[in-house]
Structures are given as structure tokens and as C-alpha cells.
Design a protein around this motif. Structure first.
Motif, PDB file in Angstrom:
ATOM      1  N   HIS A   1      21.397 -14.217  15.605  1.00 16.55           N
ATOM      2  CA  HIS A   1      20.136 -14.949  15.517  1.00 16.55           C
ATOM      3  C   HIS A   1      20.318 -16.153  14.588  1.00 16.55           C
ATOM      4  CE1 HIS A   1      20.387 -11.899  12.412  1.00 16.55           C
ATOM      5  NE2 HIS A   1      19.496 -12.549  11.674  1.00 16.55           N
ATOM      6  N   ALA A   2      19.520 -17.195  14.804  1.00 16.47           N
ATOM      7  CA  ALA A   2      19.722 -18.461  14.105  1.00 16.47           C
ATOM      8  C   ALA A   2      19.494 -18.345  12.604  1.00 16.47           C
ATOM      9  CB  ALA A   2      18.806 -19.533  14.704  1.00 16.47           C
ATOM     10  N   ASP A   3      18.596 -17.473  12.162  1.00 16.26           N
ATOM     11  CA  ASP A   3      18.280 -17.403  10.733  1.00 16.26           C
ATOM     12  C   ASP A   3      19.047 -16.306  10.010  1.00 16.26           C
ATOM     13  OD1 ASP A   3      16.892 -15.340  11.938  1.00 16.26           O
ATOM     14  OD2 ASP A   3      15.065 -15.597  10.755  1.00 16.26           O
ATOM     15  N   TRP A   4      20.224 -15.922  10.524  1.00 12.06           N
ATOM     16  CA  TRP A   4      20.981 -14.836   9.903  1.00 12.06           C
ATOM     17  C   TRP A   4      21.368 -15.120   8.449  1.00 12.06           C
ATOM     18  CZ3 TRP A   4      25.822 -15.665   7.982  1.00 12.06           C
ATOM     19  CH2 TRP A   4      26.560 -16.732   8.497  1.00 12.06           C
ATOM     20  N   PRO A   5      21.574 -16.396   8.015  1.00 10.98           N
ATOM     21  CA  PRO A   5      21.919 -16.587   6.599  1.00 10.98           C
ATOM     22  C   PRO A   5      20.847 -16.107   5.622  1.00 10.98           C
ATOM     23  CG  PRO A   5      22.535 -18.523   7.881  1.00 10.98           C
ATOM     24  CD  PRO A   5      21.689 -17.667   8.770  1.00 10.98           C
ATOM     25  N   VAL A   6      19.591 -16.035   6.068  1.00  9.04           N
ATOM     26  CA  VAL A   6      18.534 -15.524   5.188  1.00  9.04           C
ATOM     27  C   VAL A   6      17.989 -14.179   5.665  1.00  9.04           C
ATOM     28  CG1 VAL A   6      17.851 -17.795   4.338  1.00  9.04           C
ATOM     29  CG2 VAL A   6      16.788 -16.899   6.421  1.00  9.04           C
ATOM     30  N   ARG A   7      18.075 -13.923   6.958  1.00  5.85           N
ATOM     31  CA  ARG A   7      17.603 -12.629   7.487  1.00  5.85           C
ATOM     32  C   ARG A   7      18.798 -11.701   7.642  1.00  5.85           C
ATOM     33  NH1 ARG A   7      12.773 -11.531   9.135  1.00  5.85           N
ATOM     34  NH2 ARG A   7      12.262 -13.725   9.459  1.00  5.85           N
ATOM     35  N   ASN A   8      19.235 -11.134   6.530  1.00  2.00           N
ATOM     36  CA  ASN A   8      20.350 -10.187   6.538  1.00  2.00           C
ATOM     37  C   ASN A   8      20.098  -9.133   5.467  1.00  2.00           C
ATOM     38  OD1 ASN A   8      21.868 -10.944   3.960  1.00  2.00           O
ATOM     39  ND2 ASN A   8      21.863 -12.941   5.024  1.00  2.00           N
ATOM     40  N   VAL A   9      20.810  -8.043   5.546  1.00  2.00           N
ATOM     41  CA  VAL A   9      20.560  -6.903   4.663  1.00  2.00           C
ATOM     42  C   VAL A   9      20.748  -7.281   3.202  1.00  2.00           C
ATOM     43  CG1 VAL A   9      21.376  -4.606   3.989  1.00  2.00           C
ATOM     44  CG2 VAL A   9      21.098  -5.174   6.416  1.00  2.00           C
ATOM     45  N   ALA A  10      21.875  -7.908   2.871  1.00  2.00           N
ATOM     46  CA  ALA A  10      22.163  -8.202   1.472  1.00  2.00           C
ATOM     47  C   ALA A  10      21.092  -9.100   0.854  1.00  2.00           C
ATOM     48  CB  ALA A  10      23.536  -8.863   1.359  1.00  2.00           C
ATOM     49  N   ARG A  11      20.690 -10.123   1.581  1.00  2.00           N
ATOM     50  CA  ARG A  11      19.682 -11.063   1.055  1.00  2.00           C
ATOM     51  C   ARG A  11      18.324 -10.381   0.930  1.00  2.00           C
ATOM     52  NH1 ARG A  11      19.119 -16.876   1.524  1.00  2.00           N
ATOM     53  NH2 ARG A  11      17.109 -17.420   0.615  1.00  2.00           N
ATOM     54  N   MET A  12      17.916  -9.684   1.958  1.00  2.00           N
ATOM     55  CA  MET A  12      16.577  -9.099   1.964  1.00  2.00           C
ATOM     56  C   MET A  12      16.472  -7.904   1.021  1.00  2.00           C
ATOM     57  SD  MET A  12      15.713  -9.510   6.036  1.00  2.00           S
ATOM     58  CE  MET A  12      13.930  -9.487   5.912  1.00  2.00           C
ATOM     59  N   ALA A  13      17.593  -7.261   0.736  1.00  2.00           N
ATOM     60  CA  ALA A  13      17.569  -6.145  -0.221  1.00  2.00           C
ATOM     61  C   ALA A  13      17.239  -6.620  -1.627  1.00  2.00           C
ATOM     62  CB  ALA A  13      18.912  -5.424  -0.217  1.00  2.00           C
ATOM     63  N   GLN A  14      17.457  -7.912  -1.898  1.00  2.00           N
ATOM     64  CA  GLN A  14      17.163  -8.467  -3.223  1.00  2.00           C
ATOM     65  C   GLN A  14      15.749  -9.033  -3.312  1.00  2.00           C
ATOM     66  OE1 GLN A  14      19.415  -8.028  -5.671  1.00  2.00           O
ATOM     67  NE2 GLN A  14      20.568  -6.929  -4.078  1.00  2.00           N
ATOM     68  N   GLU A  15      15.037  -9.042  -2.196  1.00  2.00           N
ATOM     69  CA  GLU A  15      13.690  -9.625  -2.168  1.00  2.00           C
ATOM     70  C   GLU A  15      12.665  -8.497  -2.215  1.00  2.00           C
ATOM     71  OE1 GLU A  15      13.739 -11.854   1.433  1.00  2.00           O
ATOM     72  OE2 GLU A  15      15.154 -13.360   0.662  1.00  2.00           O
TER      73      GLU A  15
END
Length: 543
Positions: free
Chosen positions: A423-437
Motif C-alpha cells: 500500500h502507498a502509505d506503508w512508511p507510516v502505516r506499519n507495525v513498528a510506527r503505529m506501535a509507538q503511537e
């Protein structure tokens, strides 16, 4: 669930579906594998699910990506081998996770040794293991049955001068379940995997297994429109859901129960059955027990309107046979994703609905990230259904794209080119990133799953709808002295819900949004696209 209160694991638990090609690749071929799933078990355990269901991993030519099975008792080399499976199973169990396999009993690959023998000659001992018919008097197929992938469901075999039946691709000939030898062979397949330690089977297209013995034409569908696809031109009156299928489902249940503790059903059977509710519920069994959970897909197609959903839920609850356990599904490998259907704002509300209704919920991988359908360029389309009817947007590739794990190349899914695009927004929509939010949808799923474990009312409690107006869907969950209210705003405006007397002094246990909803004057004010779980102040707090 910390305490089962006499319920079985598949009643208290949450199932997580993995599409193995897209979960995690470890051998740099762009396709996920069993070692990849094993490497992510800690993530699944920390997420808070109780079982994983893996889509087909058997040896297959991959005409339909594993649903064309060439050997039921082995693992396709793309995914690993039996030793890899045994390791995955052991490691899952070590983490308290159950493991379910996809069981595909309706059809095999045309390269399965059984079918190779069957088509060798008309007098081959395995000829009757599949469905062969002479042409109609005019030389055309025996009847008007249509493949679910479009076009006639009959394929001419020049060598033996007969047609064979395939409900899906021509490379997927249907087994003849009226043949006792077929039933015995497939029951042995079930025993093979139960003996190996799997905790359950999801039975693919269960309602297709038996066809009308005299093969009459199916009636035309008066509501058919070209946009529905070729398969819907006729009503599948004679090609599916025949009375004899229930004895087979009961046999399967008896096998599963024989592996349980005292016939308690520790090994679960889940039936894929796309039928109206009144017929779906027959698969719980009437004279004999059948599958534990006939998949309830109503939320996938239901209009996202509070009153419509309230009616749907109430009617389903009222129609359940005595002692039948409900279940709910919001997405799977065949249907558009939740975020694509409802939008990101409502995806969190949908998560709260799924995880607080009475019954067993099934999550589809990456829905906890709010992943939406991915547009697949025409040159990269893989799904045979999408290739056969490209103008109808029936392809399933958009919901089978790789799991995004982090911000590294290819989202940490593979070191090679992924088999389907990310998906196009994978740099922000991913497990590692979202786990910190703290307020990401992933964090919301984790809080919801933790709440199910901490509050038995959400997992096994009684269910009752509450009076609500406008865009609010509200209901009570109750177990013993614990009483909770779930209130969901399915709209984009502020909504007010009057609270019952017992909940007049309550607090917000959990909200889908960053800050808790306002509770005042015996009412809760729900902001746009907000869902809340409320608890009376005189009850125990979340553990």
C-alpha cells in the motif's frame, strides 16, 4: 482469557486469519512462509489474539493460490516443509496460541494424483471420486451450472469423452462426496492434521460439498445484473446446500470431538458458508452436532446504519439454536477490507463492534493497522478471478497485499520484490510506527483485546440491545455482577445517549478516540465516529 468460567477456548478467544503468502518472507523470494509466521508469533501474542488461522499451505500448482490442493498431507515448498510446520505449531503452543488450518474438501487440483487417475479412463477405480457426466443430447454441457469464477462449471475431457464438474476453476475439479471412499479419504486427512496437533480446521465452501443427484438445471436469477458477475446469472439451488451435506458435517464434527477432552470440542470446526441466516444456522446441526461455528458474514455486507445493524444483530441472536455459540466476521481474504468499506474514521468503531459483540470474533491480518484495499496495476494482477472478469473489480488481490512491519525496504516483509505491491502509505502505516503511537488504530485493537481478557462480560456475557436513536448503536454486556455498556456512533455528528438507571453513575472504560467521551446528566455524549465502553463506578476497574 484468564478465566474460562466453563467456556471453551474457541468461545472465549479471538481468531486471527493469516494469508501466508503476505505475512512474512524469510527466504527472499517475495512470498511469505511458515518460518516468517513463526518469527512474528511474539507480535501476535502481544496483540492479544488467541488463535491463528492460516490459509492453505498444502502443495499446489497455485492456480488459485493454494485452494487447488495437490497433496493434503504435506506443505508446499514455497512455505517450507512439515518440519517447519511442526516447529511453528510448537512455538505457537508455547505462547498460548492455538493454530487452525484451512481444509479444502470440496475440490482438488487437477494435478492431484486422485484426479490424474480419475481422468485416465472411464473404468479407473478412482473415476467416481470426481463428478463426470455425459454431454447433453445436443452435445453441450450436462446442465446450466456456472462456475463461481464465471463461465460454465463443466470442462470437456477429450480423452474420455465426458465432462467433469468444477465449481471454481477448471483446474479445481470437484470431488464426489457421495462416494464413501472419498469421504473416508478426506476424513483421514482431518485425522492426519489433528494427530499432528492442530487445534481446528476452517472448512472451505462447506455448503458446496454435495450436489443434487440428478443434476437439474439451476433456475435463472431474476435479480441478476451484469455487475454481479457471471456466477450470479443462476440461483445455486441444485449445485449447493443439499440436505445430504449435513450428515457429512456431522461426521466431521464427530472426528473433531473425538480429539477433545471428553467430547467437549477442544478441536474447533469453522464452516465457510455463504447462505441466508435461516439456512446458515442449520450447519450448527439439528439431529447431530455439525460445525462449532458456521461463519457469520453478515457484517461484511450490511449497511453501516445503526438501526439496520441493531435489527441484524437482534435477529441473528434470536435465531440461534439452543446452545449454539455466535460468531462475527468483518473481513477476510475474499472481501473488501473494513477500512475500504467504511473509511478510516469508522474503522475503529467497527473494531469495537466486532470485539464486543457476543460470540467469537475473527480478525483479518492488517485490519488492526487500518490497512485499506490496494490498487493493483493491471500488469501485476495475480488473482484468477480478477483476470477472468477484470471489468467487474472482483479480483481479491487488493485485500491480500503484504503485511507492513516497519519503515525499512519493502516494509520489512521481504528482501526481494513482494509478490503483490505494498500500500502507498506503508512508511507510516506499519507495525513498528503505529506501535509507538498511543492513539493509533493498532493501539486501539490492543486495548480492546486486553479489555476482552480483563472483563468476562465482553467475551462471554449476556447481550441485550439498548434503546438508542440516530446514529447510535448501543447494547449491554453482562456477566455476573459486571455490567458494561457499549455505545457506538456510526455517524459524523455529535450524538447523545440516555443511560439506563443502573448506569447513571458511570465512567468511560475505553474510547476509540484520544480523549474520553463526556458523561453527564445520565447521558453520554459521543463525538463523531466514536465508540465507547462504559462501566458503572461501583464495579471493578479494568485489571
Amino acid at each position: 482469557m484468564a478465566a474460562s468460567f466453563g467456556f471453551l477456548w474457541w468461545q472465549t478467544g479471538v481468531i486471527y486469519q493469516i494469508y501466508p503468502r503476505s505475512f512474512q518472507d524469510t527466504n527472499a523470494d517475495g512470498v511469505g512462509d511458515l518460518k516468517g509466521i513463526e518469527s512474528r508469533l511474539d507480535y501476535l501474542a502481544s496483540l492479544g489474539v488467541d488463535a491463528i488461522w492460516i490459509s492453505p499451505i498444502y502443495p499446489s500448482p497455485m492456480a488459485d493460490f493454494g485452494y487447488d490442493v495437490a497433496d493434503y498431507c504435506d506443505i508446499d515448498a514455497r512455505f517450507g516443509g512439515l518440519a517447519d510446520f511442526d516447529s511453528l505449531l510448537a512455538q505457537a503452543h508455547a505462547r498460548g496460541l492455538r493454530l487452525l488450518l484451512d481444509f479444502v474438501p470440496n475440490h482438488t487440483s487437477d494435478r492431484h494424483p486422485w484426479f490424474v487417475e480419475s481422468r485416465a479412463s472411464r473404468n479407473n477405480p478412482k473415476r467416481d471420486w470426481y463428478i463426470w457426466r455425459d454431454p447433453a443430447p445436443d452435445g453441450w454441457p450436462p446442465n446450466n451450472w456456472i462456475s463461481d469464477f464465471g463461465g460454465p462449471a463443466w470442462e470437456w475431457d477429450e480423452a474420455t469423452r465426458q465432462y467433469y464438474y468444477h465449481a471454481f476453476l477448471k483446474q479445481q475439479p470437484d470431488l464426489n462426496w457421495r462416494n464413501p471412499a472419498v469421504r473416508a479419504a478426506m476424513y483421514d486427512v482431518m485425522r492426519f492434521w489433528f494427530d499432528r496437533g492442530v487445534d481446528g480446521l476452517r472448512i472451505d465452501v462447506l455448503w458446496h460439498l454435495v450436489k443434487a443427484a440428478d443434476f437439474p438445471d439451476n433456475p435463472p436469477n431474476p435479480a441478476w445484473q451484469p455487475a454481479l458477475g457471471d456466477m450470479h446469472r443462476v440461483l445455486q439451488l441444485h449445485s449447493t446446500d443439499q440436505p445430504e451435506v449435513h450428515a457429512i458435517a456431522a461426521d466431521m464434527r464427530a472426528i473433531a470431538d473425538s480429539y477433545g477432552s471428553g467430547g467437549r470440542g477442544d478441536r474447533v470446526l469453522i464452516g465457510e458458508i455463504y447462505l441466508p441466516v435461516d439456512r446458515l444456522l442449520h450447519y450448527y446441526g439439528r439431529e447431530r452436532a455439525e460445525v462449532h461455528l458456521p461463519f457469520n458474514f453478515q457484517l461484511i455486507d450490511a449497511p453501516w446504519q445503526a438501526r439496520a445493524l441493531a435489527t441484524l444483530i437482534a435477529d441473528y441472536e434470536a435465531a440461534l439454536p439452543p446452545d449454539a455459540w455466535p460468531n462475527w466476521v468483518l473481513g477476510n481474504h475474499d472481501r473488501p477490507r473494513v477500512a475500504a468499506r467504511l473509511g478510516q474514521a469508522q474503522a475503529g468503531v467497527a473494531a469495537m463492534l466486532l470485539l464486543t459483540l457476543r460470540g467469537t470474533p475473527t480478525l483479518y491480518y492488517a485490519d488492526e493497522l487500518g490497512l485499506s484495499d490496494v490498487a493493483i496495476p493491471p500488469a501485476q494482477v495475480q488473482d484468477p478471478r480478477g483476470l477472468r472478469e477484470p471489468t467487474l473489480a472482483l479480483g481479491r488481490d487488493p485485500v491480500r497485499t503484504p503485511m507492513p512491519w516497519d519503515g525499512s525496504e519493502n516494509a520489512g516483509f521481504t528482501a526481494a520484490r513482494p509478490w503483490l505491491p505494498l500500500h502507498a502509505d506503508w512508511p507510516v502505516r506499519n507495525v513498528a510506527r503505529m506501535a509507538q503511537e498511543p492513539h493509533s488504530i493498532l493501539a486501539l485493537y490492543r486495548r480492546l483485546l486486553a479489555a476482552r481478557r480483563a472483563h468476562p462480560a465482553l467475551a462471554i456475557g449476556d447481550f441485550a440491545l439498548l434503546d438508542a436513536e440516530g446514529d447510535i448503536l448501543a447494547y449491554q454486556r453482562r456477566f455476573g455482577a459486571e455490567r458494561l455498556i457499549v455505545a457506538l456512533n456510526l455517524g459524523g455528528n455529535l450524538q447523545r445517549l440516555e443511560l439506563p438507571d443502573w448506569a447513571s453513575d458511570c465512567r468511560v472504560l475505553l474510547s476509540t478516540l484520544a480523549h474520553a467521551a463526556l458523561v453527564e446528566d445520565r447521558a453520554v455524549l459521543l463525538r463523531a465516529d466514536e465508540g465507547v465502553i462504559l462501566m458503572a463506578n461501583n464495579q471493578n476497574s479494568e485489571g
